[in-house]
Design a protein around this motif. Structure first.
Motif, PDB file in Angstrom:
ATOM      1  N   TYR A 148       0.939  -1.137  -0.020  1.00  0.00           N
ATOM      2  CA  TYR A 148      -0.174  -0.002  -0.068  1.00  0.00           C
ATOM      3  C   TYR A 148       0.828   1.260   0.147  1.00  0.00           C
ATOM      4  CZ  TYR A 148      -3.789  -3.093   1.406  1.00  0.00           C
ATOM      5  OH  TYR A 148      -4.835  -4.195   1.727  1.00  0.00           O
ATOM      6  N   LYS A 149       0.492   2.161  -0.893  1.00  0.00           N
ATOM      7  CA  LYS A 149       1.442   3.359  -0.856  1.00  0.00           C
ATOM      8  C   LYS A 149       1.083   4.287   0.391  1.00  0.00           C
ATOM      9  CE  LYS A 149       1.087   3.497  -5.947  1.00  0.00           C
ATOM     10  NZ  LYS A 149       0.635   4.175  -7.114  1.00  0.00           N
ATOM     11  N   PHE A 156      -8.870   2.391  -0.361  1.00  0.00           N
ATOM     12  CA  PHE A 156      -9.343   2.211  -1.716  1.00  0.00           C
ATOM     13  C   PHE A 156      -9.144   0.750  -2.205  1.00  0.00           C
ATOM     14  CE2 PHE A 156      -8.956   6.840  -2.011  1.00  0.00           C
ATOM     15  CZ  PHE A 156     -10.134   6.922  -1.580  1.00  0.00           C
ATOM     16  N   ARG A 157      -8.104   0.321  -2.097  1.00  0.00           N
ATOM     17  CA  ARG A 157      -7.665  -1.059  -2.476  1.00  0.00           C
ATOM     18  C   ARG A 157      -8.296  -2.036  -1.800  1.00  0.00           C
ATOM     19  NH1 ARG A 157      -1.642  -2.244  -3.188  1.00  0.00           N
ATOM     20  NH2 ARG A 157      -2.280  -4.250  -3.463  1.00  0.00           N
ATOM     21  N   MET A 158      -8.591  -1.990  -0.485  1.00  0.00           N
ATOM     22  CA  MET A 158      -9.040  -2.880   0.192  1.00  0.00           C
ATOM     23  C   MET A 158     -10.618  -3.269  -0.405  1.00  0.00           C
ATOM     24  SD  MET A 158      -7.864  -2.547   4.063  1.00  0.00           S
ATOM     25  CE  MET A 158      -9.401  -3.414   4.746  1.00  0.00           C
ATOM     26  N   ILE A 159     -11.060  -1.958  -0.497  1.00  0.00           N
ATOM     27  CA  ILE A 159     -12.854  -1.900  -0.633  1.00  0.00           C
ATOM     28  C   ILE A 159     -12.742  -2.703  -2.415  1.00  0.00           C
ATOM     29  CG2 ILE A 159     -14.613  -0.438  -1.576  1.00  0.00           C
ATOM     30  CD1 ILE A 159     -13.551   1.419   0.825  1.00  0.00           C
ATOM     31  N   ARG A 160     -11.610  -2.299  -3.370  1.00  0.00           N
ATOM     32  CA  ARG A 160     -11.827  -2.541  -4.628  1.00  0.00           C
ATOM     33  C   ARG A 160     -11.506  -4.364  -4.717  1.00  0.00           C
ATOM     34  NH1 ARG A 160      -8.354   0.792  -6.448  1.00  0.00           N
ATOM     35  NH2 ARG A 160      -6.732  -0.582  -6.815  1.00  0.00           N
ATOM     36  N   GLU A 161     -10.436  -4.520  -4.039  1.00  0.00           N
ATOM     37  CA  GLU A 161      -9.925  -5.982  -4.261  1.00  0.00           C
ATOM     38  C   GLU A 161     -10.728  -6.888  -3.254  1.00  0.00           C
ATOM     39  OE1 GLU A 161      -5.876  -5.733  -3.765  1.00  0.00           O
ATOM     40  OE2 GLU A 161      -5.438  -4.147  -5.084  1.00  0.00           O
ATOM     41  N   GLU A 162     -11.120  -6.483  -2.038  1.00  0.00           N
ATOM     42  CA  GLU A 162     -11.772  -7.402  -1.012  1.00  0.00           C
ATOM     43  C   GLU A 162     -13.147  -7.123  -0.681  1.00  0.00           C
ATOM     44  OE1 GLU A 162      -9.179  -8.050   2.340  1.00  0.00           O
ATOM     45  OE2 GLU A 162      -7.533  -6.824   1.172  1.00  0.00           O
ATOM     46  N   GLY A 163     -13.609  -6.054  -1.201  1.00  0.00           N
ATOM     47  CA  GLY A 163     -15.250  -5.698  -1.097  1.00  0.00           C
ATOM     48  C   GLY A 163     -15.149  -4.931   0.294  1.00  0.00           C
ATOM     49  N   TRP A 164     -16.492  -4.280   0.382  1.00  0.00           N
ATOM     50  CA  TRP A 164     -16.635  -3.552   1.801  1.00  0.00           C
ATOM     51  C   TRP A 164     -16.505  -4.545   3.079  1.00  0.00           C
ATOM     52  CZ3 TRP A 164     -17.268   1.544   1.731  1.00  0.00           C
ATOM     53  CH2 TRP A 164     -17.631   2.119   0.532  1.00  0.00           C
TER      54      TRP A 164
END
Length: 299
Positions: A148-149, A156-164
């Motif tokens: 993670y940067k 944002f990556r958690m939500i996009r890649e793993e869902g809410w």
């Protein structure tokens, strides 16, 4: 006439304004920034196979340089400005609701702390996950790192890649740990401060605040250690079925025995003790500054 005039000349004291809600978040952010390397070491000890605090610190510097000691600092600040700001506000509101004044009994303060911890544990869970993941990332093999940067990229990556639903990963052990932390740290600080002020040796100054926070940090470390270890392991896990709290608990008991719950106690105490002292000393000074700006005096 004279009595009426005298009555009119008596100044009416204004009710004291509540302190801004953000003071707790600012105080916690300052403290966490200073103690971040120790917090980083604690998380890596709990989530990895490192066997000692010094070994873990050396490993971090060797693999990532001195800057590596501040891996995940953006997530730490994000967490403090959500979790800590919420818990201090909720604690004050809970004390008002319970009628817990200056000399309130320990059980009332602990109940107020538990109520605050339950609320803050839910609100601060996404920040907690980000902090644990970003701090533990460089302890993993390169192919398993999340990279993670910063905290917002991670969110944002958690939500996009793993869902809410990923934002609630480990929420149960985190809420339990938050309840234990606030019932022990916040409540014991108020309790010890009240006890010290009843003696002839302390006044409401920095010496009293330091001593009370010293006791509070030791109590909080011991009470929170089991939930803290479990929370770190659940949040740091990835893959199907790995987020089960009971699965992590069973595997840890099987492989390491019950003392795994106190793994990392020394670095946890080393980190939490100065953090607790810095939080309360900073918060008390911020309150003094607020009173000075308003032209008020401390109760």
């Amino acid at each position: 006439m004279s009595s009426t005039a005298n009555a009119q000349m008596i100044p009416v004291s204004k009710p004291k304004q509540p302190y801004p809600q953000y003071l707790g978040g600012i105080a916690a952010s300052i403290a966490a920034s200073i103690t971040h390397p120790l917090d980083l070491t604690k998380v890596r000890l709990q989530a990895s196979g490192d066997t000692g605090m010094i070994q873990s610190l050396k490993k971090t510097v060797r693999t990532a340089g001195v800057r590596g000691l501040f891996d995940g600092v953006s997530a730490t600040l994000f967490r403090q400005m959500t979790y800590s700001m919420c818990r201090f506000w909720a604690y004050d509101e809970s004390k008002k609701y319970l009628g817990a004044g200056k000399n309130a009994p320990a059980w009332k303060l602990a109940l107020a702390g538990s109520m605050a911890g339950g609320i803050a544990g839910v609100v601060g869970n996404p920040g907690e996950i980000l902090m644990v993941r970003m701090q533990g990332d460089f302890a993993k093999p390169p192919e398993k790192r999340l990279n993670y940067k910063n905290c917002f990229d991670g969110l944002f990556r958690m939500i996009r890649e793993e869902g809410w639903s990923s934002l609630s990963r480990g929420v149960y052990p985190n809420v339990i740990r938050s309840i234990l932390m606030n019932a022990s740290q916040l409540a014991s600080y108020d309790y010890f401060k009240s006890m010290l002020l009843r003696t002839q040796y302390f006044k409401d100054n920095i010496y009293c605040h330091f001593t009370a926070s010293l006791f509070a940090g030791t109590v909080a470390t011991t009470v929170c250690s089991p939930a803290d270890v479990l929370k770190s392991r659940v949040m740091n896990a990835s893959g199907p079925g790995s987020s089960s709290t009971m699965a992590v608990l069973r595997n840890s008991f099987k492989n390491e025995g019950p003392m795994f719950m106190f793994k990392g106690w020394i670095p946890a105490w080393t980190r939490l003790q100065p953090t607790t002292i810095l939080i309360f000393l900073t918060l008390e000074q911020l309150k003094n500054a607020t009173d000075w700006i308003r032209g008020e005096t401390r109760d």
